[in-house]
Design a protein around this motif. Structure first.
Motif, PDB file in Angstrom:
ATOM      1  N   THR A 148     -13.678  -2.397  -9.309  1.00  0.00           N
ATOM      2  CA  THR A 148     -14.806  -1.465  -9.357  1.00  0.00           C
ATOM      3  C   THR A 148     -14.225  -0.059  -9.245  1.00  0.00           C
ATOM      4  O   THR A 148     -13.048   0.107  -8.900  1.00  0.00           O
ATOM      5  CB  THR A 148     -15.814  -1.715  -8.207  1.00  0.00           C
ATOM      6  OG1 THR A 148     -16.965  -0.872  -8.394  1.00  0.00           O
ATOM      7  CG2 THR A 148     -15.213  -1.399  -6.839  1.00  0.00           C
ATOM      8  N   GLU A 149     -15.028   0.951  -9.575  1.00  0.00           N
ATOM      9  CA  GLU A 149     -14.614   2.353  -9.433  1.00  0.00           C
ATOM     10  C   GLU A 149     -15.723   3.071  -8.678  1.00  0.00           C
ATOM     11  O   GLU A 149     -16.810   3.281  -9.209  1.00  0.00           O
ATOM     12  CB  GLU A 149     -14.382   2.993 -10.803  1.00  0.00           C
ATOM     13  CG  GLU A 149     -13.907   4.447 -10.698  1.00  0.00           C
ATOM     14  CD  GLU A 149     -13.620   5.101 -12.052  1.00  0.00           C
ATOM     15  OE1 GLU A 149     -14.127   4.623 -13.088  1.00  0.00           O
ATOM     16  OE2 GLU A 149     -12.901   6.118 -12.065  1.00  0.00           O
ATOM     17  N   ILE A 150     -15.443   3.420  -7.429  1.00  0.00           N
ATOM     18  CA  ILE A 150     -16.477   3.961  -6.546  1.00  0.00           C
ATOM     19  C   ILE A 150     -16.493   5.491  -6.592  1.00  0.00           C
ATOM     20  O   ILE A 150     -15.450   6.132  -6.474  1.00  0.00           O
ATOM     21  CB  ILE A 150     -16.260   3.479  -5.090  1.00  0.00           C
ATOM     22  CG1 ILE A 150     -16.162   1.951  -5.034  1.00  0.00           C
ATOM     23  CG2 ILE A 150     -17.384   3.979  -4.191  1.00  0.00           C
ATOM     24  CD1 ILE A 150     -15.927   1.385  -3.630  1.00  0.00           C
ATOM     25  N   LEU A 202      -5.860  -2.144 -15.532  1.00  0.00           N
ATOM     26  CA  LEU A 202      -6.681  -2.320 -14.332  1.00  0.00           C
ATOM     27  C   LEU A 202      -7.731  -1.223 -14.183  1.00  0.00           C
ATOM     28  O   LEU A 202      -8.075  -0.821 -13.071  1.00  0.00           O
ATOM     29  CB  LEU A 202      -5.766  -2.380 -13.091  1.00  0.00           C
ATOM     30  CG  LEU A 202      -4.665  -3.451 -13.168  1.00  0.00           C
ATOM     31  CD1 LEU A 202      -3.801  -3.428 -11.910  1.00  0.00           C
ATOM     32  CD2 LEU A 202      -5.258  -4.841 -13.379  1.00  0.00           C
ATOM     33  N   HIS A 203      -8.261  -0.762 -15.320  1.00  0.00           N
ATOM     34  CA  HIS A 203      -9.330   0.248 -15.264  1.00  0.00           C
ATOM     35  C   HIS A 203     -10.040   0.294 -16.617  1.00  0.00           C
ATOM     36  O   HIS A 203      -9.461   0.723 -17.612  1.00  0.00           O
ATOM     37  CB  HIS A 203      -8.725   1.613 -14.932  1.00  0.00           C
ATOM     38  CG  HIS A 203      -9.747   2.670 -14.628  1.00  0.00           C
ATOM     39  ND1 HIS A 203      -9.518   3.709 -13.748  1.00  0.00           N
ATOM     40  CD2 HIS A 203     -11.026   2.856 -15.085  1.00  0.00           C
ATOM     41  CE1 HIS A 203     -10.590   4.486 -13.681  1.00  0.00           C
ATOM     42  NE2 HIS A 203     -11.521   3.987 -14.487  1.00  0.00           N
ATOM     43  N   CYS A 204     -11.300  -0.160 -16.639  1.00  0.00           N
ATOM     44  CA  CYS A 204     -12.129  -0.021 -17.843  1.00  0.00           C
ATOM     45  C   CYS A 204     -13.590  -0.290 -17.486  1.00  0.00           C
ATOM     46  O   CYS A 204     -13.893  -0.718 -16.375  1.00  0.00           O
ATOM     47  CB  CYS A 204     -11.665  -0.958 -18.959  1.00  0.00           C
ATOM     48  SG  CYS A 204     -11.920  -2.692 -18.594  1.00  0.00           S
ATOM     49  N   HIS A 205     -14.475   0.000 -18.435  1.00  0.00           N
ATOM     50  CA  HIS A 205     -15.927  -0.034 -18.168  1.00  0.00           C
ATOM     51  C   HIS A 205     -16.677  -0.843 -19.219  1.00  0.00           C
ATOM     52  O   HIS A 205     -16.383  -0.736 -20.408  1.00  0.00           O
ATOM     53  CB  HIS A 205     -16.473   1.385 -18.121  1.00  0.00           C
ATOM     54  CG  HIS A 205     -15.828   2.205 -17.046  1.00  0.00           C
ATOM     55  ND1 HIS A 205     -16.302   2.222 -15.767  1.00  0.00           N
ATOM     56  CD2 HIS A 205     -14.705   2.977 -17.049  1.00  0.00           C
ATOM     57  CE1 HIS A 205     -15.514   2.987 -15.027  1.00  0.00           C
ATOM     58  NE2 HIS A 205     -14.530   3.448 -15.784  1.00  0.00           N
ATOM     59  N   SER A 206     -17.679  -1.577 -18.750  1.00  0.00           N
ATOM     60  CA  SER A 206     -18.531  -2.373 -19.642  1.00  0.00           C
ATOM     61  C   SER A 206     -19.956  -1.822 -19.633  1.00  0.00           C
ATOM     62  O   SER A 206     -20.253  -0.833 -18.950  1.00  0.00           O
ATOM     63  CB  SER A 206     -18.554  -3.835 -19.168  1.00  0.00           C
ATOM     64  OG  SER A 206     -19.404  -3.967 -18.028  1.00  0.00           O
TER      65      SER A 206
HETATM   66 MN    MN Z   1     -13.292   5.015 -15.105  1.00  0.00          MN
END
Ligand code: MN
Ligand code: AMP
Ligand code: MN
Ligand code: MN
Length: 284
Positions: A66-68, A9-13
């Motif tokens: 999302t990661e704010i 539940l945490h990754c980036h594109s």
């Molecule tokens: Mn991150």
């Protein structure tokens, strides 16, 4: 669902500072055995519909993410949002405002780097940017590796992009209260990302947890690519102490750069409530 579910539940594109598209990430996650996935781009939800469709196409269940970026006690803290309505207008506006200062900050970073003889960093970083609204330190790091100034992005952060170094520019992000409220008002759950990574004293960390909880925050990351195994135990204990649910995520950015691949973390320690148990009704 159970704690042994393979949730990442945490990754980036490329919509923020990852190097893979949402579709390529979904394929990689599924190939690595992920059953429940969330794409959590920094300050952005522009990839959410693509990610949900790609999850479906690869046989995974999906939570929006999302990661704010937040400023708390003069430090940058990251708050992950999960399971929110991706079409919520107030959240979209809040994230748009949070992204807003990045262009000017990037130009100031380039000026700082130019003062130590590294020229053209703004234009250089831009070549790695997938989303013009989301230029980040990671893009500068890739440029500095490409130009031969450093051997990898970790070295770039250490020498140039962290507090006190030539390319570091202090920045005020969203408030903790706003970030948690955007997520919860959009029916999501707010999660403190990688709590072990902040340089807080015990008292400051306590204040972060208490204030986060007072605004409606419900979970912390326990098993993350940013924690050591000792920190899995430490933050499992803290989750139980504060009554937080626990999340699990690789924080994967790139096959070349990331030390932890999608879906490859150990399971959550048994006694914890997995964050996905709070989000059953939001899973797609
Ligand atoms: Mn991150
Ligand atoms: P920004 O939001 O522009 O400040 O960039 C933050 C991103 O930089 C994080 O999400 C990580 O991807 C990356 N990052 C931050 N600190 C480090 C570090 N010490 N080593 C490697 N990557 C880092
Ligand atoms: Mn990042
Ligand atoms: Mn983070």
């Amino acid at each position: 669902m159970t704690a042994i579910l393979n949730a990442d539940l945490h990754c980036h594109s490329v919509v923020s500072d990852g190097t893979l598209t949402p579709e390529a990430l979904a394929q990689r996650a599924a190939a690595n055995g992920v059953e429940l996935w969330a794409l959590t781009d920094h300050d952005e939800i522009g990839g959410q519909h693509r990610a949900a469709a790609a999850a479906r196409a690869n046989g995974m269940r999906y939570l929006t993410g999302t990661e704010i970026s937040v400023t708390f006690a003069n430090e940058t803290v990251h708050i992950v949002g999960l399971g929110f309505d991706p079409d919520d207008a107030a959240m979209a506006q809040g994230l748009y405002d949070t992204r807003g200062g990045r262009g000017k900050r990037a130009q100031e970073m380039a000026e700082g780097l130019a003062r130590v003889g590294i020229h053209g960093a703004y234009e250089g970083a831009l070549r790695f940017v997938g989303n013009p609204e989301l230029i980040s330190r990671t893009h500068f790091a890739r440029f500095l590796v490409e130009s031969g100034a450093c051997k990898d992005t970790y070295e770039v952060f250490r020498k140039y992009l962290t507090e006190g170094k030539p390319g570091y520019v202090p920045h005020r992000w969203a408030s903790l209260k706003d970030a948690v409220q955007w997520i919860t008002a959009a029916q999501g759950v707010a999660v403190i990302a990688h709590p072990g990574r902040y340089k807080f004293t015990a008292n400051e960390e306590y204040a972060l947890f208490v204030e986060f909880q007072s605004h409606g925050g419900k979970a912390i990351e326990v098993v993350t690519g940013s924690h050591t195994p000792a920190e899995y135990v430490e933050y499992a204990d803290k989750a139980l102490e504060f009554g937080f649910a626990a999340s699990r995520g690789s924080d994967f950015h790139s096959p070349e750069e990331s030390r932890c691949d999608l879906g490859k973390l150990p399971p959550l320690p048994g006694a914890l409530t997995p964050v996905w148990d709070l989000l059953d009704h939001r899973i797609q």
